[in-house]
Design a protein around this motif. Structure first.
Motif, short mmCIF file in Angstrom:
data_model
loop_
_atom_site.label_atom_id
_atom_site.label_comp_id
_atom_site.label_asym_id
_atom_site.label_seq_id
_atom_site.Cartn_x
_atom_site.Cartn_y
_atom_site.Cartn_z
N UNK A 157 -64.23 18.68 110.06
CA UNK A 157 -64.81 18.23 108.79
C UNK A 157 -66.33 18.03 108.96
N UNK A 158 -67.01 17.66 107.86
CA UNK A 158 -68.48 17.61 107.90
C UNK A 158 -69.02 16.60 108.91
N UNK A 159 -68.48 15.41 108.91
CA UNK A 159 -68.97 14.39 109.85
C UNK A 159 -68.53 14.70 111.28
N UNK A 160 -67.36 15.35 111.40
CA UNK A 160 -66.89 15.75 112.74
C UNK A 160 -67.84 16.76 113.37
N UNK A 175 -69.74 10.25 93.50
CA UNK A 175 -71.20 10.22 93.52
C UNK A 175 -71.77 8.81 93.69
N UNK A 176 -70.87 7.84 93.76
CA UNK A 176 -71.34 6.47 93.97
C UNK A 176 -71.53 6.15 95.45
N UNK A 177 -71.04 7.02 96.34
CA UNK A 177 -71.20 6.77 97.78
C UNK A 177 -71.38 8.08 98.55
N UNK A 178 -72.04 7.97 99.70
CA UNK A 178 -72.27 9.14 100.55
C UNK A 178 -70.93 9.62 101.11
N UNK A 179 -70.67 10.92 100.96
CA UNK A 179 -69.40 11.46 101.48
C UNK A 179 -69.57 12.84 102.13
N UNK A 206 -70.88 8.21 105.74
CA UNK A 206 -71.58 7.08 105.11
C UNK A 206 -72.07 6.07 106.16
N UNK A 207 -71.40 6.02 107.32
CA UNK A 207 -71.86 5.15 108.40
C UNK A 207 -73.00 5.81 109.18
N UNK A 249 -75.31 13.59 101.28
CA UNK A 249 -75.00 13.94 99.90
C UNK A 249 -73.94 13.03 99.30
N UNK A 250 -73.96 12.97 97.96
CA UNK A 250 -72.88 12.35 97.19
C UNK A 250 -72.32 13.45 96.31
N UNK A 251 -71.14 13.96 96.67
CA UNK A 251 -70.59 15.14 95.99
C UNK A 251 -69.37 14.82 95.13
N UNK A 252 -69.04 15.78 94.28
CA UNK A 252 -67.80 15.70 93.49
C UNK A 252 -67.69 14.45 92.66
#
Length: 200
Positions: free
Chosen positions: A102-105, A151-155, A123-124, A145-148
């Motif tokens: 995944x993206x953070x991985x 949009x209220x949190x970084x994902x 987000x961390x 980014x805040x997607x989909x």
């Protein structure tokens, strides 16, 4: 010639000898004294009329700064190269290998390859390093980014791999296309962009 006249001549001869001897002795002693009393002829140096030029010494910090910049640049290149090895790998939530990631991985494993440990969740990750303006980003910096519908949190997170023609290219793990390189100038990503951060 009488005896008294003869004695007078002998006396005058001795007087002349004594005078000559005394004169020579005085002259020699004066030359020695002159040499002793004028030592400056031997030890003094001619002082130049030109002003002394100040040459600023090179300091070690300059070298240290250059070396530090080279180390950061080298780390960024290795991290980017490591991330690019995952291009084409499919997306898998929670994944950290070429079987799926995944993206953070992707970011976590790429920085870990250079002994830099980041949080596992995007987000961390966004709480680490230093926030920077887009116009000041370098390769190796992170984009958040805040997607989909969230949009209220970084994902989502991506790694900047190139900056060309006023466009920022970043590698990331997309849910639909897997690990790819995208452009921040794309409308979707530009709208979803939240902030850039520097870890290195």
């Amino acid at each position: 010639m009488t005896i008294s006249t003869h004695k007078f001549h002998i006396y005058r001869f001795f007087i002349c000898l004594i005078f000559l001897a005394t004169s020579y002795s005085c002259k020699s002693s004066k030359q020695v004294e002159a040499k002793k009393s004028n030592p400056s002829e031997i030890v003094t140096k001619k002082v130049s009329d030109e002003p002394t030029k100040y040459i600023e010494p090179k300091t070690e910090p300059e070298h240290n700064v250059v070396e530090a910049e080279e180390i950061v640049k080298s780390k960024a290149e290795y991290i980017i190269a490591y991330a690019k090895q995952f291009q084409g790998v499919k997306y898998r939530w929670g994944g950290t290998t070429k079987a799926g990631i995944d993206c953070s991985g992707l970011i976590y494993e790429s920085f870990k390859s250079q002994d830099i440990t980041l949080p596992r969740i995007s987000r961390d990750m966004a709480k680490k390093g230093k926030k920077i303006a887009l116009k000041k980003v370098h390769t190796g910096d992170l984009l958040f980014f805040k997607t989909g519908n969230r949009r209220n949190s970084i994902n989502h997170v991506g790694l900047i791999v190139a900056i060309r023609n006023n466009d920022i290219e970043f590698i990331h793990a997309s849910t639909k296309k897997g690990v790819i390189i995208s452009h921040l100038n794309e409308i979707y990503w530009l709208k979803a962009f939240h902030e850039a951060r520097r870890i290195l």
